[in-house]
Design a protein around this motif. Structure first.
Motif, PDB file in Angstrom:
ATOM      1  N   VAL A 297       8.007   8.695  -1.205  1.00 28.00           N
ATOM      2  CA  VAL A 297       8.996   7.648  -0.907  1.00 28.00           C
ATOM      3  C   VAL A 297       9.063   7.392   0.589  1.00 28.00           C
ATOM      4  CG1 VAL A 297      11.451   7.058  -0.973  1.00 28.00           C
ATOM      5  CG2 VAL A 297      10.357   8.069  -2.988  1.00 28.00           C
ATOM      6  N   GLU A 298       9.031   8.449   1.392  1.00 24.45           N
ATOM      7  CA  GLU A 298       9.112   8.294   2.843  1.00 24.45           C
ATOM      8  C   GLU A 298       7.894   7.556   3.380  1.00 24.45           C
ATOM      9  OE1 GLU A 298      10.454   8.130   6.531  1.00 24.45           O
ATOM     10  OE2 GLU A 298      11.599   8.792   4.779  1.00 24.45           O
ATOM     11  N   VAL A 299       6.720   7.830   2.825  1.00 25.44           N
ATOM     12  CA  VAL A 299       5.517   7.114   3.253  1.00 25.44           C
ATOM     13  C   VAL A 299       5.639   5.631   2.929  1.00 25.44           C
ATOM     14  CG1 VAL A 299       3.067   6.803   2.767  1.00 25.44           C
ATOM     15  CG2 VAL A 299       3.963   9.077   3.167  1.00 25.44           C
ATOM     16  N   CYS A 300       6.174   5.317   1.762  1.00 25.67           N
ATOM     17  CA  CYS A 300       6.362   3.908   1.393  1.00 25.67           C
ATOM     18  C   CYS A 300       7.379   3.225   2.298  1.00 25.67           C
ATOM     19  CB  CYS A 300       6.810   3.794  -0.068  1.00 25.67           C
ATOM     20  SG  CYS A 300       5.526   4.201  -1.257  1.00 25.67           S
ATOM     21  N   ARG A 301       8.290   4.002   2.844  1.00 30.59           N
ATOM     22  CA  ARG A 301       9.325   3.437   3.709  1.00 30.59           C
ATOM     23  C   ARG A 301       8.797   3.133   5.102  1.00 30.59           C
ATOM     24  NH1 ARG A 301      12.878   7.149   2.998  1.00 30.59           N
ATOM     25  NH2 ARG A 301      14.290   6.051   1.590  1.00 30.59           N
ATOM     26  N   SER A 302       7.914   3.988   5.620  1.00 33.26           N
ATOM     27  CA  SER A 302       7.541   3.837   7.026  1.00 33.26           C
ATOM     28  C   SER A 302       6.059   4.011   7.311  1.00 33.26           C
ATOM     29  CB  SER A 302       8.324   4.866   7.855  1.00 33.26           C
ATOM     30  OG  SER A 302       8.063   6.184   7.400  1.00 33.26           O
ATOM     31  N   GLY A 303       5.220   4.152   6.293  1.00 32.20           N
ATOM     32  CA  GLY A 303       3.810   4.398   6.529  1.00 32.20           C
ATOM     33  C   GLY A 303       3.013   3.136   6.789  1.00 32.20           C
ATOM     34  N   SER A 304       1.714   3.332   7.102  1.00 30.99           N
ATOM     35  CA  SER A 304       0.817   2.187   7.303  1.00 30.99           C
ATOM     36  C   SER A 304       0.472   1.571   5.952  1.00 30.99           C
ATOM     37  CB  SER A 304      -0.460   2.643   8.011  1.00 30.99           C
ATOM     38  OG  SER A 304      -1.157   3.600   7.213  1.00 30.99           O
ATOM     39  N   GLN A 305       0.060   0.302   5.972  1.00 32.44           N
ATOM     40  CA  GLN A 305      -0.141  -0.422   4.729  1.00 32.44           C
ATOM     41  C   GLN A 305      -1.161   0.233   3.786  1.00 32.44           C
ATOM     42  OE1 GLN A 305       1.445  -2.691   3.269  1.00 32.44           O
ATOM     43  NE2 GLN A 305       2.799  -3.469   4.849  1.00 32.44           N
ATOM     44  N   PRO A 306      -2.329   0.654   4.260  1.00 33.02           N
ATOM     45  CA  PRO A 306      -3.280   1.272   3.319  1.00 33.02           C
ATOM     46  C   PRO A 306      -2.705   2.522   2.662  1.00 33.02           C
ATOM     47  CG  PRO A 306      -4.380   0.680   5.371  1.00 33.02           C
ATOM     48  CD  PRO A 306      -2.918   0.520   5.618  1.00 33.02           C
ATOM     49  N   THR A 307      -1.985   3.339   3.438  1.00 28.67           N
ATOM     50  CA  THR A 307      -1.394   4.552   2.883  1.00 28.67           C
ATOM     51  C   THR A 307      -0.288   4.198   1.902  1.00 28.67           C
ATOM     52  OG1 THR A 307      -1.869   5.714   4.948  1.00 28.67           O
ATOM     53  CG2 THR A 307      -0.306   6.748   3.449  1.00 28.67           C
ATOM     54  N   VAL A 308       0.523   3.209   2.230  1.00 31.60           N
ATOM     55  CA  VAL A 308       1.614   2.765   1.354  1.00 31.60           C
ATOM     56  C   VAL A 308       1.055   2.301   0.008  1.00 31.60           C
ATOM     57  CG1 VAL A 308       3.378   0.991   1.018  1.00 31.60           C
ATOM     58  CG2 VAL A 308       3.212   2.180   3.208  1.00 31.60           C
ATOM     59  N   THR A 309      -0.056   1.588   0.055  1.00 30.98           N
ATOM     60  CA  THR A 309      -0.647   1.075  -1.182  1.00 30.98           C
ATOM     61  C   THR A 309      -0.963   2.206  -2.149  1.00 30.98           C
ATOM     62  OG1 THR A 309      -1.587  -0.844  -0.042  1.00 30.98           O
ATOM     63  CG2 THR A 309      -2.581  -0.228  -2.147  1.00 30.98           C
ATOM     64  N   LEU A 340       8.758  -4.087  -1.588  1.00 26.59           N
ATOM     65  CA  LEU A 340       7.298  -4.179  -1.594  1.00 26.59           C
ATOM     66  C   LEU A 340       6.792  -5.306  -2.486  1.00 26.59           C
ATOM     67  CD1 LEU A 340       6.260  -0.403  -1.674  1.00 26.59           C
ATOM     68  CD2 LEU A 340       5.827  -2.048   0.155  1.00 26.59           C
ATOM     69  N   LEU A 341       7.620  -5.803  -3.385  1.00 26.24           N
ATOM     70  CA  LEU A 341       7.196  -6.911  -4.243  1.00 26.24           C
ATOM     71  C   LEU A 341       6.797  -8.135  -3.420  1.00 26.24           C
ATOM     72  CD1 LEU A 341       9.905  -6.737  -7.070  1.00 26.24           C
ATOM     73  CD2 LEU A 341       7.498  -6.092  -7.257  1.00 26.24           C
ATOM     74  N   ASN A 342       7.409  -8.290  -2.255  1.00 23.81           N
ATOM     75  CA  ASN A 342       7.141  -9.478  -1.442  1.00 23.81           C
ATOM     76  C   ASN A 342       6.581  -9.168  -0.060  1.00 23.81           C
ATOM     77  OD1 ASN A 342      10.202 -10.877  -2.738  1.00 23.81           O
ATOM     78  ND2 ASN A 342       8.156 -11.065  -3.574  1.00 23.81           N
ATOM     79  N   SER A 343       6.526  -7.889   0.315  1.00 18.42           N
ATOM     80  CA  SER A 343       6.114  -7.592   1.692  1.00 18.42           C
ATOM     81  C   SER A 343       4.881  -6.704   1.796  1.00 18.42           C
ATOM     82  CB  SER A 343       7.271  -6.909   2.439  1.00 18.42           C
ATOM     83  OG  SER A 343       7.607  -5.674   1.822  1.00 18.42           O
ATOM     84  N   GLY A 344       4.399  -6.146   0.721  1.00 20.92           N
ATOM     85  CA  GLY A 344       3.256  -5.252   0.788  1.00 20.92           C
ATOM     86  C   GLY A 344       1.932  -5.993   0.671  1.00 20.92           C
ATOM     87  N   THR A 345       0.850  -5.225   0.636  1.00 20.95           N
ATOM     88  CA  THR A 345      -0.457  -5.811   0.368  1.00 20.95           C
ATOM     89  C   THR A 345      -0.501  -6.298  -1.070  1.00 20.95           C
ATOM     90  OG1 THR A 345      -1.380  -3.704  -0.382  1.00 20.95           O
ATOM     91  CG2 THR A 345      -1.521  -4.184   1.981  1.00 20.95           C
ATOM     92  N   VAL A 346      -1.528  -7.062  -1.407  1.00 21.18           N
ATOM     93  CA  VAL A 346      -1.662  -7.566  -2.771  1.00 21.18           C
ATOM     94  C   VAL A 346      -1.705  -6.405  -3.764  1.00 21.18           C
ATOM     95  CG1 VAL A 346      -3.174  -8.817  -4.354  1.00 21.18           C
ATOM     96  CG2 VAL A 346      -2.795  -9.689  -2.040  1.00 21.18           C
TER      97      VAL A 346
END
Length: 582
Positions: A297-309, A340-346
């Motif tokens: 959860v913390e990675v999804c909150r503040s991590g880089s996009q590839p890691t968040v994905t 993340l529905l509207n702000s993350g990578t595809v």
């Protein structure tokens, strides 16, 4: 007391200061054997610290056996690993010899008892490590190969035995060799996994994946650790077999620690591996045991996009487990997933939508949290923007569940013309899953007559969907959606003007067609006749509806008699009128 010599803790440590370091492997082995024979005799006469010396004597006997096997190997002297291992082993035996002399002549020994015990324990541990390395080298079989100095990667189509030998050689160098050996072994392993898709299963069988996982916690050599993380990630993602070996080897815990505190590059690779491991439902539960929910959860909150994905993919995997779902809510995952529905990578959007769909189907508690975070609005926005069929499917599943459980959601969706129009397009052009979900929404929403007229173009597609018996439930939702649209007069007229639609409907009524329950086409006929239009009735009669419905009446199909009454209403009136006049 003779000066204490520094005891090496690893066979990979340098021994350049040793007198034998410049000797050939054969000369070094001769020195080792001579000293070993003397030690095996001298130790038997030692009367102090008897228990510890018995342990050392047992290890020396094992060493003698291993060295004998080494001598029998035809190409042992060519192996580069022995250039470090043998000198280090000789240095350890000299240390044992020194301690043996001290214990044999305690009168001249000035050290304390505890110090001697410590020295004996240290040298025993060092000897155990070197003996283990030697046995590992012997078991690998590389000493019996003429090309044991440099082993090249087998080419495409090579025999499985050759590839297995190559893998054993890589792991032998990885475990026994110094830092340069480890680097080159890891580079070769990664290259093998990249170039040969089938190699992962053989690596998991022939290689020591547990040692590879051990390198994930290596703090002194960042390059080795980084390459080890990449290799573990590739194994975890390659196949079910190699993924299970990584999990059973204890890889999940170290990978989660890397996600928590590693560099950006390491976090991405580790998150990729965790996502792959948790894709197996039997493995996903273990994330909570390692306190991994808060890490992800913390990675999804503040991590880089590839890691968040990859992290949100792992969250999606673990959300399938009930106990973990509540942990996700407690850690604040719901607002992050909605965002993340509207702000993350595809890819992140798709995985977040999938997770939201799972959570909406997991109870009122999760649905309330999602709506509280304006999840519906973000789902609708993603629905309008996404072109991915998979993402649209997850979004629709979430919306279907929310609409069925909330009157407010149902009213919002029913009044959204852009949403209704896109449902129409998906029914006409989407895959069968999107068609089914869209038809389900149209059948359940309270759509205005204006919007029903606006989407009349999907009626032909709905009739066509009624012909498909799979997936389960498709025929029913297609029928109810079509009947809903036929409640509008202009839609009924448009339907009967389409000859293909009418002919398809007649084929569905035909008793010879056993792929559909007859109540569904009867519902459509009833919907067309519901407004009492003579023109619509006439077109159905001209197409042969009377004969089909009559057969269904004779078979006492539910609903057929009522449809027949509507279909034959004018015909009966004209018969009675003509009889009266006569």
């Amino acid at each position: 007391m003779p000066p204490r010599t520094k005891t090496t803790s690893s066979s990979s440590s340098s021994s350049s200061s040793s007198p034998s370091s410049a000797s050939s492997p054969t000369q070094t082995l001769l020195l080792i054997n001579n000293l070993l024979s003397l030690l095996l005799l001298s130790i038997l006469s030692i009367k102090s610290f008897i228990g510890r010396w018995q342990i050392l004597h047992s290890k020396l006997l094992s060493l003698k056996s291993s060295l004998s096997e080494l001598s029998d190997s035809p190409h042992w002297s060519e192996n580069l690993l022995l250039q470090n291992l043998l000198p280090n082993l000789l240095s350890t035996l000299r240390r044992v010899d020194c301690l043996s002399s001290q214990c044999s002549n305690l009168s001249s020994y000035n050290g304390g008892k505890l110090l001697m015990q410590s020295d004996l324990d240290i040298v025993a541990a060092t000897l155990s490590k070197q003996l283990n390395d030697l046995e590992l080298l012997l078991k690998s079989g590389v000493l019996r190969q003429s090309n044991a100095i440099v082993l090249s990667q087998p080419g495409p189509g090579s025999a499985k035995e050759d590839l297995g030998f190559y893998i054993r050689d890589l792991f032998t160098r990885l475990q026994i060799g110094g830092i340069e050996f480890k680097k080159k072994a890891l580079e070769s392993l990664i290259q093998l996994l990249r170039e040969d898709e089938k190699a992962a299963n053989l690596v998991s069988k022939e290689g020591n994946v547990g040692y590879l996982i051990h390198l994930l916690d290596l703090h002194g050599q960042p390059f080795v650790r980084e390459q080890a993380v990449l290799a573990v990630s590739m194994l975890a993602s390659a196949s079910d077999q190699s993924k299970m070996v990584v999990f059973e080897g204890g890889g999940l815990g170290p990978l989660l620690r890397i996600i928590e505190s590693g560099s950006s590059t390491l976090k991405q690779k580790a998150a990729m591996a965790v996502e792959a491991i948790t894709a197996d439902h039997d493995n996903a539960w273990a994330v909570a045991a390692y306190n991994g929910v808060s890490v992800l959860v913390e990675v999804c909150r503040s991590g880089s996009q590839p890691t968040v994905t990859h992290a949100v993919g792992a969250i999606k995997n673990v959300s399938m487990i009930e106990d973990v779902r509540f942990a996700l809510a407690e850690e604040g995952a719901i607002p992050i997933l909605v965002q993340l529905l509207n702000s993350g990578t595809v890819a992140a959007q798709e995985k977040a939508a999938n997770c939201i769909a799972i959570l909406t189907n997991s109870g009122e508690y999760f649905r309330a949290l999602i709506l509280q975070e304006k999840g519906l609005l973000r789902l609708l926005h993603l629905f309008q923007e996404s072109s991915s069929s998979d993402t649209l499917e997850h979004v629709l599943r979430a919306i279907v569940t929310l609409s069925c459980s909330s009157e407010t959601v149902e009213r919002i969706l029913s009044s959204s013309t852009p949403f209704i129009l896109q449902l129409c397009e998906l029914i006409k052009h989407g895959n069968v899953i999107l068609q089914q979900l869209s038809a389900s929404l149209i059948s359940n929403l309270s759509i205005s007559d204006g919007n029903k007229r606006a989407i009349s173009s999907c009626m032909a597609a709905l009739v066509k969907l009624m012909e498909n018996s799979k997936p389960e439930g498709l025929q029913e939702v297609a029928t109810t959606a079509l009947v809903s649209l036929l409640s509008v007069r202009s839609n009924r007229k448009e339907f009967v003007r389409d000859e293909k639609c009418v002919m398809r409907l007649m084929q569905l009524l035909d008793l010879k067609n056993d792929l559909i329950t007859k109540r569904f086409p009867l519902m459509v006929v009833a919907g067309i006749l519901g407004g009492g239009s003579r023109g619509c009735r006439r077109r159905l009669l001209d197409a042969g509806a009377y004969e089909h419905v009559q057969k269904l009446v004779d078979m006492e199909v539910v609903g057929a008699k009522k449809v027949m009454q509507r279909l034959a209403g004018n015909r009966l009136k004209s018969i009675f009128s003509r009889t009266w006049r006569e």
